[in-house]
Every structure is written in C-alpha cells, then in structure tokens.
Design a protein around this motif. Structure first.
Motif, PDB file in Angstrom:
ATOM      1  N   TYR A   1       0.840  -1.200   0.000  1.00 43.84           N
ATOM      2  CA  TYR A   1       0.000   0.000   0.000  1.00 43.84           C
ATOM      3  C   TYR A   1       0.873   1.247   0.000  1.00 43.84           C
ATOM      4  O   TYR A   1       1.838   1.351   0.773  1.00 43.84           O
ATOM      5  CB  TYR A   1      -0.903  -0.013   1.239  1.00 43.84           C
ATOM      6  N   TYR A   2       0.560   2.187  -0.900  1.00 45.88           N
ATOM      7  CA  TYR A   2       1.260   3.462  -0.929  1.00 45.88           C
ATOM      8  C   TYR A   2       0.494   4.494  -0.111  1.00 45.88           C
ATOM      9  O   TYR A   2      -0.736   4.546  -0.169  1.00 45.88           O
ATOM     10  CB  TYR A   2       1.374   3.987  -2.362  1.00 45.88           C
ATOM     11  N   GLU A   3       1.194   5.323   0.631  1.00 50.48           N
ATOM     12  CA  GLU A   3       0.552   6.436   1.319  1.00 50.48           C
ATOM     13  C   GLU A   3       0.034   7.425   0.283  1.00 50.48           C
ATOM     14  O   GLU A   3       0.575   7.520  -0.829  1.00 50.48           O
ATOM     15  CB  GLU A   3       1.539   7.121   2.262  1.00 50.48           C
TER      16      GLU A   3
ATOM     17  N   ILE B   1       2.400   9.607  -1.764  1.00 46.06           N
ATOM     18  CA  ILE B   1       3.220   8.844  -2.711  1.00 46.06           C
ATOM     19  C   ILE B   1       2.418   8.466  -3.945  1.00 46.06           C
ATOM     20  O   ILE B   1       2.892   8.603  -5.080  1.00 46.06           O
ATOM     21  CB  ILE B   1       3.787   7.576  -2.046  1.00 46.06           C
ATOM     22  N   PHE B   2       1.194   7.980  -3.737  1.00 40.89           N
ATOM     23  CA  PHE B   2       0.455   7.529  -4.910  1.00 40.89           C
ATOM     24  C   PHE B   2      -0.052   8.700  -5.744  1.00 40.89           C
ATOM     25  O   PHE B   2      -0.249   8.557  -6.966  1.00 40.89           O
ATOM     26  CB  PHE B   2      -0.665   6.543  -4.543  1.00 40.89           C
TER      27      PHE B   2
ATOM     28  N   LYS C   1       2.654   9.340  -7.991  1.00 39.95           N
ATOM     29  CA  LYS C   1       2.638   8.256  -8.983  1.00 39.95           C
ATOM     30  C   LYS C   1       1.588   8.553 -10.066  1.00 39.95           C
ATOM     31  O   LYS C   1       1.827   8.304 -11.256  1.00 39.95           O
ATOM     32  CB  LYS C   1       2.328   6.933  -8.291  1.00 39.95           C
TER      33      LYS C   1
ATOM     34  N   SER D   1      -2.258   0.290  -4.449  1.00 43.15           N
ATOM     35  CA  SER D   1      -1.761  -1.041  -4.102  1.00 43.15           C
ATOM     36  C   SER D   1      -0.695  -1.520  -5.075  1.00 43.15           C
ATOM     37  O   SER D   1      -0.688  -1.139  -6.251  1.00 43.15           O
ATOM     38  CB  SER D   1      -2.921  -2.037  -4.079  1.00 43.15           C
ATOM     39  N   THR D   2       0.195  -2.365  -4.593  1.00 38.73           N
ATOM     40  CA  THR D   2       1.206  -2.986  -5.447  1.00 38.73           C
ATOM     41  C   THR D   2       0.862  -4.437  -5.768  1.00 38.73           C
ATOM     42  O   THR D   2       1.599  -5.097  -6.492  1.00 38.73           O
ATOM     43  CB  THR D   2       2.589  -2.942  -4.763  1.00 38.73           C
TER      44      THR D   2
END
Length: 269
Positions: A3-5, A8-9, A12, A185-186
């Motif tokens: 999971y990205y905060e 951060i996302f 992205k 999500s990754t």
C-alpha cells in the motif's frame, strides 16, 4: 508494503499522466482501441447477466471485470485520461504542454470509440444472426436503453440536459477513483478490490459513462433503436463527455492534488 501512502500515490498518478502524454500516439491509440473494445464486451456481459437472472444488480456487481482486465493489461480509457493528463500539466512537468494534454485526450477518445464501435457491430450481428432474424431479447433491451437515454432526456429539455451532465460527473467521480485507487496497491488483488467498488457503484446507479455509451448507442442504432445519431450526440455523448471531464477532474484529481501534493509542498516551504 502493498500500500502506498496518499502523498506517494498522488505523485505516482502524475508520473503516469506524464508518461501517457509523452507516449507514442500510435501506441496510445492501440491501447485506447483495446480498452474501448474490452469495456464494450463488459457492458454487454453485464446487461446479458441482468436479463438472464432478472436482477440487474447482478450485472452491476460483475461489470467491473472488464475494467479490471483492461487496466491490468495497460490499456487506456479517456475517462481516466481526463484526470491523469491535466494533473501532469498542472504540476508543470517539463515537456508537458496544454496541446499535448489535448492531443492525448483526443487520441484516447477516438481509440475508445472505434474499439467500442467494432464490438457494437460484432454483437449486432450476434443479436440478429447476421441480420437475418428478429433482434434477440438482449438486443431489444439495448435498443430501448438507447431510446430512453436520449429521447427520454430530450423530453425534459434543460432539466434532462442537467440530469445527463450530473450523471456523467458522478460517473467519472467513481470511475476515476477506481483508476487512481488501483495505484494505491502494489498487489493484483489490492488493485482489483480498489477498482471493483467504485466501478460497481457507478454501473448500479446507472450513471453515464462516455465509453460505455460509445458501445450502447451505436449498437442500439444498428438494432433499430427509435432515435437518431443527432439525438445520441446532443442528448447523450457530448454532455456525458463534459460531465465525465468535470467530475473526474473536479471531484477526484484536483482534491487529491491539492490535499496530498500541494499542501505537502506548501508545508515544507
């Protein structure tokens, strides 16, 4: 972490927007064509399931499968581009111009439309046994959707136009949340869950999605729907596109940009 905060996302998201603007137009067109075709298949699948079960909500629950497939394959919808491309320009990324944003959106739109149009033709052949038989029940349902969501709005005049626009805005609020939510999500499962929820919601609420409509209305016309191409353009596609643009950018893109990116930059200044 899978999971990205948010901060951060959001960065992205802007990176992805920049990447799409700088992408070779031919590649972008192919990606958009495939996205339009897959979403069209998903739409007819959802309608078919609703007819078979007698419960349209079942079709709405299953409709996001197409969206998930096209996203995981790296294909592009114009509704997502309404958010991603403008944010890259607003972030003042090098080599990103307003002309580049417009060209990217236009290329994606045309690709989506032609992909959906291909599926419209193919399924109209299926629904009529190559135009040699009466339209199937599912085909009749699609033809009626075309009439009800063009002429039906037209009967209400300015009120109908406002309704289309708002349904378009609310639709792409949800759809764009699915697009950017998948970037949180990754993992594949995390991406699918993040996409599934808002996409299911928009379809169940019968909000207006410009790319889904690129399939529904041409198919309805091919099957003898009681409305015209002009009705489709004026009383659906054009106001829906504008609503999708406003909803995606104003309700998803700009709030995320202001809260998680710009606010962080200002706090460090």
């Amino acid at each position: 972490m899978s999971y990205y905060e948010p901060r951060i996302f959001v960065e992205k998201i802007i990176d992805v927007g920049e990447e799409k603007i700088l992408l070779n137009p031919r590649i972008l067109f192919i990606r958009a064509f495939m996205a339009g075709a897959i979403l069209a298949i998903s739409a007819v699948f959802a309608i078919t399931v609703g007819v078979q079960t007698g419960f349209p909500i079942v079709g709405a629950v299953l409709f996001p499968v197409g969206f998930c497939i096209l996203y995981l394959m790296g294909f592009d919808l114009v509704t997502g581009m309404f958010v991603l491309a403008p944010l890259a320009w607003l972030d003042r990324r090098p080599d990103i111009t307003l002309g580049g944003v417009t060209r990217t959106i236009a290329t994606t739109f045309i690709g989506n439309f032609l992909g959906a149009l291909l599926i419209a033709f193919l399924t109209s052949v299926i629904f009529t046994y190559g135009y040699t038989a009466e339209v199937s029940h599912v085909g009749e349902i699609i033809a009626n959707i075309g009439k009800n969501r063009t002429v039906g709005y037209k009967e209400h005049g300015i009120g109908g136009m406002m309704t289309i626009f708002i349904r378009g805005a609310l639709c792409n609020w949800m759809v764009s949340l699915g697009v950017v939510g998948a970037m949180i999500s990754t993992s594949v499962s995390g991406k699918v869950i993040a996409m599934w929820m808002p996409i299911m919601l928009f379809f169940a609420m019968t909000f207006e999605h410009s790319v889904v409509n690129m399939y529904l209305f041409p198919t309805a016309l091919m099957l003898g729907g009681d409305f015209s191409v002009l009705d489709y353009l004026i009383w659906n596609e054009i106001p829906v596109v504008l609503g999708n643009l406003v909803g995606g950018l104003a309700l998803t893109g700009l709030p995320l940009f202001a809260v998680h990116l710009r606010s962080g930059a200002l706090s460090k200044a």
